[in-house]
Design a protein around this motif. Structure first.
Motif, PDB file in Angstrom:
ATOM      1  N   LEU A 163       0.841  -1.202   0.000  1.00  0.00           N
ATOM      2  CA  LEU A 163       0.000   0.000   0.000  1.00  0.00           C
ATOM      3  C   LEU A 163       0.880   1.258   0.000  1.00  0.00           C
ATOM      4  CD1 LEU A 163      -3.154   0.569   2.203  1.00  0.00           C
ATOM      5  CD2 LEU A 163      -1.535   2.399   1.761  1.00  0.00           C
ATOM      6  N   VAL A 164       1.881   1.251   0.869  1.00  0.00           N
ATOM      7  CA  VAL A 164       2.764   2.426   0.961  1.00  0.00           C
ATOM      8  C   VAL A 164       3.521   2.622  -0.351  1.00  0.00           C
ATOM      9  CG1 VAL A 164       4.774   3.381   2.149  1.00  0.00           C
ATOM     10  CG2 VAL A 164       2.957   2.263   3.470  1.00  0.00           C
ATOM     11  N   ARG A 189       1.410   4.231  -2.970  1.00  0.00           N
ATOM     12  CA  ARG A 189       1.317   5.678  -2.717  1.00  0.00           C
ATOM     13  C   ARG A 189       2.527   6.415  -3.280  1.00  0.00           C
ATOM     14  NH1 ARG A 189       0.592  10.479  -2.487  1.00  0.00           N
ATOM     15  NH2 ARG A 189      -0.202  11.697  -0.729  1.00  0.00           N
ATOM     16  N   VAL A 235      -1.353   8.336 -11.235  1.00  0.00           N
ATOM     17  CA  VAL A 235      -1.925   8.267  -9.891  1.00  0.00           C
ATOM     18  C   VAL A 235      -2.035   6.794  -9.492  1.00  0.00           C
ATOM     19  CG1 VAL A 235      -3.194  10.453  -9.898  1.00  0.00           C
ATOM     20  CG2 VAL A 235      -4.283   8.400 -10.839  1.00  0.00           C
ATOM     21  N   THR A 244      -3.676   4.310  -6.192  1.00  0.00           N
ATOM     22  CA  THR A 244      -4.538   4.320  -5.015  1.00  0.00           C
ATOM     23  C   THR A 244      -4.813   2.907  -4.533  1.00  0.00           C
ATOM     24  OG1 THR A 244      -5.680   6.212  -6.000  1.00  0.00           O
ATOM     25  CG2 THR A 244      -6.762   5.163  -4.115  1.00  0.00           C
ATOM     26  N   VAL A 245      -4.791   2.715  -3.220  1.00  0.00           N
ATOM     27  CA  VAL A 245      -5.348   1.500  -2.619  1.00  0.00           C
ATOM     28  C   VAL A 245      -6.624   1.927  -1.904  1.00  0.00           C
ATOM     29  CG1 VAL A 245      -5.044  -0.324  -0.906  1.00  0.00           C
ATOM     30  CG2 VAL A 245      -3.127   0.359  -2.362  1.00  0.00           C
ATOM     31  N   GLY A 246      -7.755   1.555  -2.470  1.00  0.00           N
ATOM     32  CA  GLY A 246      -9.037   2.005  -1.910  1.00  0.00           C
ATOM     33  C   GLY A 246      -9.628   1.018  -0.936  1.00  0.00           C
ATOM     34  N   LYS A 284     -13.655  17.631  -5.159  1.00  0.00           N
ATOM     35  CA  LYS A 284     -14.328  16.571  -4.402  1.00  0.00           C
ATOM     36  C   LYS A 284     -15.427  15.893  -5.215  1.00  0.00           C
ATOM     37  CE  LYS A 284     -13.821  18.677   0.143  1.00  0.00           C
ATOM     38  NZ  LYS A 284     -12.725  17.807   0.605  1.00  0.00           N
ATOM     39  N   SER A 285     -15.504  14.578  -5.074  1.00  0.00           N
ATOM     40  CA  SER A 285     -16.594  13.830  -5.687  1.00  0.00           C
ATOM     41  C   SER A 285     -16.795  12.537  -4.918  1.00  0.00           C
ATOM     42  CB  SER A 285     -16.280  13.554  -7.154  1.00  0.00           C
ATOM     43  OG  SER A 285     -17.404  12.965  -7.781  1.00  0.00           O
ATOM     44  N   HIS A 286     -17.888  11.845  -5.206  1.00  0.00           N
ATOM     45  CA  HIS A 286     -18.224  10.592  -4.497  1.00  0.00           C
ATOM     46  C   HIS A 286     -18.415  10.836  -3.010  1.00  0.00           C
ATOM     47  CE1 HIS A 286     -16.419   7.878  -7.910  1.00  0.00           C
ATOM     48  NE2 HIS A 286     -17.388   8.677  -8.314  1.00  0.00           N
ATOM     49  N   GLU A 339      -9.386  12.573   3.531  1.00  0.00           N
ATOM     50  CA  GLU A 339     -10.497  13.020   2.685  1.00  0.00           C
ATOM     51  C   GLU A 339     -10.772  11.993   1.593  1.00  0.00           C
ATOM     52  OE1 GLU A 339     -10.063  16.884   0.950  1.00  0.00           O
ATOM     53  OE2 GLU A 339      -9.817  17.862   2.900  1.00  0.00           O
ATOM     54  N   ALA A 340     -12.041  11.545   1.540  1.00  0.00           N
ATOM     55  CA  ALA A 340     -12.445  10.665   0.451  1.00  0.00           C
ATOM     56  C   ALA A 340     -12.424  11.467  -0.838  1.00  0.00           C
ATOM     57  CB  ALA A 340     -13.844  10.109   0.708  1.00  0.00           C
ATOM     58  N   ASN A 341     -11.898  10.883  -1.902  1.00  0.00           N
ATOM     59  CA  ASN A 341     -11.874  11.585  -3.164  1.00  0.00           C
ATOM     60  C   ASN A 341     -11.676  10.593  -4.296  1.00  0.00           C
ATOM     61  OD1 ASN A 341     -12.151  14.081  -4.448  1.00  0.00           O
ATOM     62  ND2 ASN A 341     -10.759  15.049  -2.989  1.00  0.00           N
ATOM     63  N   MET A 356      -1.766  13.338  -6.970  1.00  0.00           N
ATOM     64  CA  MET A 356      -1.154  12.741  -5.777  1.00  0.00           C
ATOM     65  C   MET A 356      -0.859  13.782  -4.701  1.00  0.00           C
ATOM     66  SD  MET A 356      -1.278   9.576  -6.607  1.00  0.00           S
ATOM     67  CE  MET A 356      -0.515   8.843  -5.172  1.00  0.00           C
ATOM     68  N   LEU A 392      -2.421  16.371  -3.896  1.00  0.00           N
ATOM     69  CA  LEU A 392      -3.599  16.974  -3.252  1.00  0.00           C
ATOM     70  C   LEU A 392      -4.420  15.922  -2.504  1.00  0.00           C
ATOM     71  CD1 LEU A 392      -4.693  19.451  -6.060  1.00  0.00           C
ATOM     72  CD2 LEU A 392      -3.461  19.974  -3.943  1.00  0.00           C
ATOM     73  N   ARG A 393      -3.772  14.815  -2.145  1.00  0.00           N
ATOM     74  CA  ARG A 393      -4.480  13.726  -1.466  1.00  0.00           C
ATOM     75  C   ARG A 393      -4.239  13.753   0.032  1.00  0.00           C
ATOM     76  NH1 ARG A 393      -4.720   8.472  -5.163  1.00  0.00           N
ATOM     77  NH2 ARG A 393      -5.323   9.577  -7.049  1.00  0.00           N
ATOM     78  N   ASP A 402      -4.842  10.711   2.139  1.00  0.00           N
ATOM     79  CA  ASP A 402      -5.242   9.306   2.052  1.00  0.00           C
ATOM     80  C   ASP A 402      -5.030   8.645   3.414  1.00  0.00           C
ATOM     81  OD1 ASP A 402      -5.338   6.557   1.658  1.00  0.00           O
ATOM     82  OD2 ASP A 402      -4.397   6.662  -0.322  1.00  0.00           O
ATOM     83  N   GLY A 416      -5.450   5.710   4.347  1.00  0.00           N
ATOM     84  CA  GLY A 416      -4.887   4.364   4.315  1.00  0.00           C
ATOM     85  C   GLY A 416      -3.378   4.340   4.451  1.00  0.00           C
ATOM     86  N   VAL A 417      -2.725   5.414   3.996  1.00  0.00           N
ATOM     87  CA  VAL A 417      -1.265   5.410   3.952  1.00  0.00           C
ATOM     88  C   VAL A 417      -0.637   5.433   5.356  1.00  0.00           C
ATOM     89  CG1 VAL A 417       0.751   6.673   3.115  1.00  0.00           C
ATOM     90  CG2 VAL A 417      -1.223   6.334   1.610  1.00  0.00           C
ATOM     91  N   ILE A 436     -11.972   4.897  -4.669  1.00  0.00           N
ATOM     92  CA  ILE A 436     -12.131   6.063  -3.796  1.00  0.00           C
ATOM     93  C   ILE A 436     -10.978   6.095  -2.800  1.00  0.00           C
ATOM     94  CG2 ILE A 436     -13.624   7.298  -2.180  1.00  0.00           C
ATOM     95  CD1 ILE A 436     -16.004   5.933  -3.394  1.00  0.00           C
ATOM     96  N   ILE A 437     -10.338   7.239  -2.692  1.00  0.00           N
ATOM     97  CA  ILE A 437      -9.265   7.416  -1.714  1.00  0.00           C
ATOM     98  C   ILE A 437      -9.863   7.260  -0.314  1.00  0.00           C
ATOM     99  CG2 ILE A 437      -7.601   9.080  -0.782  1.00  0.00           C
ATOM    100  CD1 ILE A 437      -7.711  10.374  -3.686  1.00  0.00           C
ATOM    101  N   PRO A 438      -9.280   6.400   0.540  1.00  0.00           N
ATOM    102  CA  PRO A 438      -9.857   6.161   1.870  1.00  0.00           C
ATOM    103  C   PRO A 438      -9.972   7.434   2.713  1.00  0.00           C
ATOM    104  CG  PRO A 438      -8.285   4.439   1.356  1.00  0.00           C
ATOM    105  CD  PRO A 438      -8.173   5.477   0.267  1.00  0.00           C
ATOM    106  N   GLU A 471       1.236  12.602   5.873  1.00  0.00           N
ATOM    107  CA  GLU A 471       0.134  12.560   4.902  1.00  0.00           C
ATOM    108  C   GLU A 471      -0.812  13.759   5.066  1.00  0.00           C
ATOM    109  OE1 GLU A 471       0.045  10.351   2.460  1.00  0.00           O
ATOM    110  OE2 GLU A 471      -1.941  10.730   1.624  1.00  0.00           O
TER     111      GLU A 471
END
Lengths: 425, 425
Positions: free
Chosen positions: A246-247, A250, A261, A263-265, A380-382, B223-225, B232, B234-235, B237, B239-240, B276-278, B313
């Motif tokens: 995961l890291v 990133r 980009v 991502t691990v979601g 922002k979305s979702h 932030e979910a996104n 990258m 502007l994330r 995340d 999870g990281v 989706i970003i966690p 992060e």
């Protein structure tokens, strides 16, 4: 010739449809083929019938409404997007594109404008892929990228089959889920879901294509054991390589490409107990880049990282790519039409690639396509925080509507006709 | 004086109880206060009644069976363990200690042996803490470490309340869940759940204490996104940092103590969608060491790692310690008794600390206690692969039975009496 949409009516339509499945915090929870999705579709079909359009529902639930053209041989111009939403998503994602198309058809009626080409508005089934995977399903089946029966058999988390839900809400139609005729072009308005338009101070985005994407997952398998009595050097902890991967995902974009980009979601650990060493751990990946070569390299790199992390911990792993979408390049004429319209209205615009995947990626395989992006505040979305001002909604709607109109009204030989002649030569 | 247990009868009893909630793969699924736990308790109580023991069920469902002693003033000696299991756990964890106590009482009856002190066998409610947290619950309430009402109100994942389940299976008894008299000592046999006995070629473990433990969890909030359209840089995340903390907890023991262990058993990411970003990510921790100071330092270190990872992060985090158990040191006389018995039988033994927590940790606060460990092949536990040979079961059962007998038969002044006199001086 351009038309100016009715902003108040556009906003009213947005508010009306946002109330169907709307959440208390101003968001939208309207999963594909849910009761709410059914109600949103009912509302949409009702609007199409009020405009005397010929409504067609195909066997995968995609809804089309056709306004005839004056030239009996001219292929239709398609415009639309999707009405389903993410779980607790926002009210602009998808819906804005459908409502903008509807507002174009209402305006043409009001002003008595006729077009050479028919105009068809479309609502694609299950764009989001939240409840049933994969996403972009309706356009995927329609364009021939996905197999109808395979997609019918998809089940949600509760084991409910897609086809059963489609029938339950009354949207398994009877026309084939495929292009039964030639299409002139497809235009889609969508919110950007990213920060570039806002950060650069632009009004609308002229989308030139969609980045390539790879989705997949890696499952590490170690040994479940007692967290207290198992010495550190005798552990095979599946969670550790999953976390290391995961890291690395990133950090990967910083080593591989300026626009990449990663991502691990989703992360899943079993048996998921505070005092048991994880036996299995699964992480998903989502990597994207405008260049398919870079996506290839990113997948190679993360595969190597998975192998190295598994090796360090002494656990097994399995890696599987679940989806791969090549980058899409939109038709230069369609893109130019969007650009010209934005310029005519005096909207500040920029050309950009879409980082998200859209139905237009599939439709682009069938006919020339292009997209318009509306500003997403904060990118922002979702999420219910997703926001596009009514002013920005209106600018983007005007742009997609007039690009559609300009293509439909065109009394020269159609692009596709010209292309056919060229091919014959 | 020593007695030799009946090995065949011990094995038969193990097989009989292993069938109650047994799984197809030879494991055991008998969650606390489930129907299977109720059936195992019914079987246990039936065996106690057949031996004409005085059966007592306390208000938290702990089951006691008393065999009277000849000295009316002598406090009872307690022996036992627990009958509940992990989800899909093994058949030795807990059950072996209860069955060994039962076999001791049967053997004393067969041979007509009387003891000065009464002997009480006990089955503690919900040792595992899998269905209802925390674990060691019955002994925790009984010893006064836990509050009765608080534990009654615990709910499982389905929101079912512990007290309701206790009543449903008919095991809310009427005697107080507390020591209503003085106890001479407590002996508990348990499988090691670790590899030390097998690796060192020993037959039984003489447990001198239990390591200290800290449980807790850290939740990161970003932030979910959208995974495709969010650059990258502007994330935020969540999870990281969660993954980075997990990796650091894996590495922590190597920097902090020879016997330290650190585990992340549970990871939860929301909204848990591939694209989706966690927004939030939670990891649990479980750290243990024989020294409470080292446990303190480990928690300090992982707190610092959480802060650093969150800072890198740019996300928020909350950290909460959910449970803390100080290390326990067993009574030297009780430990010596176990050692002497093992030596008399000619069993190879080693002294060791328990890495897992046991009911004996709580009971040790009430009366002198000690434990016997049986070999766990491969150190495996909490899985159907958990295995102890019948030979190793028998050796450990003989050891705990005879340590109990030696303490109960003792016609000198009891340890507690001696201690009281010393305190009076």
């Amino acid at each position: 010739m351009t038309v100016a949409l009715d902003k108040d009516r556009l906003v009213d339509a947005m508010k009306t449809q946002a109330a169907i499945g709307g959440t208390d915090d101003g968001g939208l929870h309207r999963l594909a083929l849910s009761d709410a999705d059914g109600a949103a579709r009912d509302w949409f079909v009702e609007q199409l019938r009020k405009l005397d359009l010929t409504v067609r529902i195909d066997e995968f639930g995609n809804i089309f409404g056709r306004r005839p053209g004056t030239d009996p041989d001219a292929p239709p111009v398609l415009v639309g997007s999707h009405l389903d939403s993410q779980p607790n998503g926002g009210i602009y994602d998808g819906q804005l594109g459908v409502v903008a198309g509807l507002e174009l058809l209402r305006t043409l009626d009001d002003e008595g404008i006729e077009t050479g080409h028919p105009i068809e508005i479309v609502n694609w089934t299950n764009e989001e892929g939240s409840r049933f995977q994969p996403g972009l399903q309706g356009s995927g089946v329609w364009s021939g990228e996905f197999d109808l029966q395979t997609e019918y058999d998809r089940t949600d988390r509760d084991g409910v089959r897609l086809l059963d839900e489609l029938e339950r809400i009354g949207y398994r139609g009877d026309t084939p889920a495929e292009p039964t005729e030639e299409y002139e072009a497809y235009f889609e308005l969508h919110i950007e879901q990213g920060p570039y338009l806002e950060q650069s101070g632009n009004d609308v985005g002229v989308v030139t294509g969609v980045v390539g994407l790879s989705w997949g997952e890696v499952t590490f398998t170690g040994e479940a054991n007692h967290a207290g009595s198992t010495p550190m050097h005798l552990r095979y902890d599946a969670g550790v390589p999953a976390a290391e991967l995961l890291v690395q995902i990133r950090r990967l974009p910083g080593r591989i490409g300026e626009r990449t980009v990663g991502t691990v979601g989703s992360v899943d650990v079993e048996p998921d107990s505070i005092n048991i060493i994880p036996e299995t751990a699964t992480v998903t990946w989502d990597v994207r880049d405008p260049s398919d070569d870079v996506v290839d390299r990113a997948v190679d790199r993360l595969s190597a990282e998975a192998e190295a992390a598994a090796g360090r911990e002494g656990v097994d792993y399995e890696i599987e790519e679940a989806a791969r979408t090549g980058s899409a390049e939109f038709d230069e004429d369609c893109v130019e039409t969007v650009q010209r319209v934005a310029d005519e209205f005096g909207y500040e615009s920029m050309r950009l690639l879409s980082g998200g995947n859209h139905d237009a990626s599939h439709v682009n395989e069938v006919c020339d396509s292009a997209m318009v992006f509306a500003v997403s505040e904060g990118g922002k979305s979702h999420t219910p925080e997703e926001f596009t001002s009514w002013g920005d909604c209106y600018k983007a709607a005007n742009t997609v509507a007039n690009a559609t109109l300009a293509t439909a009204i065109d009394d020269e030989e159609s692009t596709n006709s010209r292309r056919r002649i060229a091919a014959d030569e």
